[in-house]
Design an enzyme around this catalytic site. Structure first.
Site, mmCIF file in Angstrom:
data_model
loop_
_atom_site.group_PDB
_atom_site.id
_atom_site.type_symbol
_atom_site.label_atom_id
_atom_site.label_comp_id
_atom_site.label_asym_id
_atom_site.label_seq_id
_atom_site.Cartn_x
_atom_site.Cartn_y
_atom_site.Cartn_z
ATOM 1 N N GLU A 182 0.822 -1.221 0.000
ATOM 2 C CA GLU A 182 0.000 0.000 0.000
ATOM 3 C C GLU A 182 0.849 1.260 0.000
ATOM 4 O O GLU A 182 0.566 2.218 -0.721
ATOM 5 C CB GLU A 182 -0.963 0.010 1.202
ATOM 6 C CG GLU A 182 -2.136 -0.960 1.069
ATOM 7 C CD GLU A 182 -1.758 -2.410 1.326
ATOM 8 O OE1 GLU A 182 -0.641 -2.669 1.821
ATOM 9 O OE2 GLU A 182 -2.582 -3.300 1.024
ATOM 10 N N HIS B 83 -11.737 -4.648 8.469
ATOM 11 C CA HIS B 83 -12.182 -4.474 7.079
ATOM 12 C C HIS B 83 -13.539 -3.771 7.006
ATOM 13 O O HIS B 83 -14.300 -3.984 6.064
ATOM 14 C CB HIS B 83 -12.342 -5.829 6.370
ATOM 15 C CG HIS B 83 -11.084 -6.600 6.153
ATOM 16 N ND1 HIS B 83 -10.394 -7.210 7.166
ATOM 17 C CD2 HIS B 83 -10.388 -6.872 5.009
ATOM 18 C CE1 HIS B 83 -9.340 -7.841 6.672
ATOM 19 N NE2 HIS B 83 -9.309 -7.640 5.368
#
Ligand SMILES: Cc1ncc(C[n+]2csc(CCOP(=O)(O)OP(=O)(O)O)c2C)c(N)n1
Ligand SMILES: [Mg+2]
Lengths: 322, 330
Positions: B65, B134
């Site tokens: 990321e 999440h």
């Protein structure tokens, strides 16, 4: 020293190293008399790395720099007046006083920016290389970093992508043996940081970073390799900073006087000057004239910076969005 | 949107259409992220793009990321217009240096010399038993940082117009898609259109209460408004659309009319979007208020896994209805 080197090329290398040295000495003076806000990380002792590496580039190429970035910018041909004004927080600085020493960003000369975050510039430089790759512009990026930056995740993520996709980039580590006070050996097992290249399927080399021609020759080969589309290289340049970590740091507790003396004896400027004279590539007189003119140039940069006004407080609200 | 022809497509298809149109329009637009290529994205929102634009412009990235956001920054300042996908907004944490310290700051540090035309697409929202790592709606994290723009679209039609604008914007834009919406069908205008950033949208007119909402909470608020109408309570619903830039005036004008403001955002309550919007409009509407401003958000607990625990902590139609009813009392 290869006989094919032109005198002009060689004296230019020396001039760049001397310009960096003199610039940094004057930054230190400005700090000591209280004219410089904040801090600066001086490049004194490491001049051969930026000088040799940037000498390999074409105008269209890019460099990514670090918190210790003055040397990279000067070697890339940045304007010392605008740099000095920026370092003093003045309106005529490269970034109108918004960056200071540690964050100069300007696409002038393909400088992708100094960076206040250790390792922060590595993915950005990799992105410039991605652009060059997919647009087939034949531009090469040199990404400078300190030894300690190789312990950041950004190093791993970036080198992995650059290798996987054969990006046109050369990663140059300036291993000055320390990250602030922490000796590399105390926190890192590998002695040669270029060994890490293997983990990415990339070529890695460790060289004497105080030898400007060695740096030039090694980086040149890597830059040509990258420009031909073959992918990245990791080059570790072993060097040393003569001063503390930044201008306020005496740097006494964590390294020995013997170690300092040993490295100062390997000063990249002195060694190169001696070699040039020994091989009769230049004369004492020519060197002295060159030095005098650079001292004058930096003096003018300091005057320019001192005379530049501070930005208006309202300018803090400008340049956030385009 | 002045189009009069509409088609039914999913929210995921709206994402793909927006990116497709922008990639066709400008060859500098590229898309990079985990699984965006061959399989067309974890949420199937980029299906077909790699086949059309090739492996270099639609790039499956490693799980990095920080690396991909930073690569996007570098590519953006040197001429590309990258769209970087971070699969879940929870994972912005891994790329946060590049988001908050680099993308957001480079233009400013350069004194305005550099542009950063970067779009970071990511997902928010709970409700699928994805638990603590999440499910978060982390728009407040990024809206706090000067230099970033933050878009929280509602329907597929809104998403498409806003995403196209985000891609064309010369600043880093964090574009937050709601993961529970991807498979839902919406009526979307046929043909080319864009929606500007920084203009809230009144999606239902009313006089008793203003509900200002983000993302899928706009749809939940509209459902609540329909129920409230049956009780003769007419609620004005405002789709906030973008947190940065923020359209304060549309909310102020509405609250001056209704005297009541409820803010609904799926992020955690504390130090969140609701608190900030309340304070932003307070000085203009304080003397027009007939009821204290209220907010709904996700309770201040990590997202639990079990549906028995998860649904009670997220705002929904019923909670909006109840809170509105309480506020609408004369
Ligand atoms: C992410 C991050 N962590 C810590 C710091 C504080 N810091 C500034 S310079 C530095 C040492 C960097 O060492 P190295 O990369 O070897 O470069 P050098 O200073 O030796 O040139 C540290 C820890 C920082 N700026 N960024
Ligand atoms: Mg170091």
């Amino acid at each position: 020293m290869k006989s094919s080197y032109q005198e002009n090329f060689l004296t230019n290398l020396y001039a760049t190293m001397f310009r960096i040295r003199e610039f940094e000495e004057q930054v230190f003076e400005l700090y000591k008399i209280g004219l410089m806000p904040g801090l600066a990380h001086l490049y004194i002792g490491e001049e051969a790395v930026a000088t040799g590496a940037c000498a390999t580039l074409e105008d269209k190429d890019f460099i990514g720099s670090t918190h210790r970035g003055h040397g990279h910018l000067i070697a890339r041909g940045a304007d010392t007046k605008k740099m000095m004004a920026e370092i003093l927080g003045k309106k005529d600085g490269y970034c109108k006083g918004k960056a200071g020493s540690m964050h100069i960003v300007t696409l002038d000369k393909g400088i992708l920016g100094a960076n206040g975050v250790v390792g922060g510039g590595i993915p950005i430089a990799t992105g410039a290389a991605y652009m060059a790759k997919i647009k087939d512009t034949k531009q090469v990026t040199i990404c400078f970093m300190g030894d300690s930056a190789t312990n950041e995740g950004s190093f791993h993520e970036s080198l992995n992508m650059a290798a996987a996709w054969d990006l046109p980039i050369v990663y140059v580590i300036e291993n000055n043996l320390y990250g602030i006070s922490v000796g590399l050996k105390r926190v890192t097992k590998v002695a040669d940081l270029s060994e890490r290249a293997k983990a990415y399927g990339m070529k890695g080399l460790s060289i004497d970073g105080n030898n400007v021609l060695k740096v030039y020759e090694t980086v040149k080969e890597a830059v040509d390799y990258a420009r031909e589309g073959n992918g990245p290289t990791l080059i570790e340049c072993k060097t040393y900073r003569h001063k503390g970590h930044h201008v306020g740091d005496p740097g006494l507790e964590y390294r020995s006087r013997e170690e300092e003396d040993e490295w100062k004896a390997k000063c990249p400027l002195i060694c190169f000057k001696e070699a040039l004279l020994k091989e009769k590539k230049t004369t004492k007189k020519a060197i002295a004239d060159l030095e005098t003119s650079i001292v004058q140039e930096i003096k003018e940069a300091v005057e320019f910076a001192k005379n530049s006004p501070y930005p208006d407080p309202s300018e803090a609200f400008e340049d956030i969005y385009s | 949107m002045t189009q009069d022809k509409f088609k039914e497509i999913t929210y995921a298809q709206a994402v793909a259409e927006a990116i497709d149109e922008e990639m066709a329009r400008d060859e500098n637009v590229i898309l990079m992220g985990e699984d965006v290529g061959i399989i067309g994205g974890n949420f199937k929102a980029t299906v077909g793009l790699r086949d059309k634009y090739g492996d270099w412009r639609v790039k499956d990235s490693p799980i990095s990321e920080l690396g991909i956001v930073g690569l996007g920054v570098g590519a953006a300042i040197t001429g590309l217009r990258p769209i970087i996908e971070i699969m879940f907004s929870d994972f912005m944490s891994l790329g946060m240096d590049q988001i908050a310290n680099q993308a957001a700051k480079i233009r400013y540090m350069s004194g305005g010399q550099v542009k950063v035309p970067l779009t970071i697409r990511t997902t928010i929202g709970g409700g699928r038993s994805s638990a603590a790592q999440h499910s978060q709606s982390l728009q407040a994290w990024v809206a706090h940082i000067p230099g970033l723009k933050v878009v929280v679209p509602s329907t597929a039609a809104e998403l498409k117009g806003l995403l196209k604008t985000a891609i064309r914007d010369d600043n880093p834009v964090i574009f937050m898609e709601h993961k529970m919406e991807y498979n839902k069908k919406y009526s979307v205008p046929v043909g080319e259109y864009t929606i500007p950033l920084g203009q809230a949208n009144i999606v239902n007119e009313g006089d008793r209460l203003t509900i200002a909402a983000t993302s899928s909470m706009v749809m939940r608020s509209l459902e609540a408004a329909q129920e409230l109408a049956k009780d003769n309570i007419y609620v004005e619903v405002i789709d906030i659309r973008t947190l940065v830039p923020f359209d304060k005036q549309t909310i102020i004008d509405s609250v001056k009319k209704t005297g009541r403001l409820l803010i609904v955002d799926e992020g955690h309550l504390s130090f969140g979007v609701g608190a900030e919007i309340g304070m932003k409009v307070m000085e203009d509407v304080f003397y027009d208020l007939d009821y204290p401003m209220m907010r709904l958000g996700t309770e201040d607990v990590p997202f639990p896994f079990s549906p028995a625990l998860e649904f009670p902590i997220i705002p929904d139609t019923k909670k909006i209805y109840q809170k509105s009813k309480e506020m609408a009392r004369q």
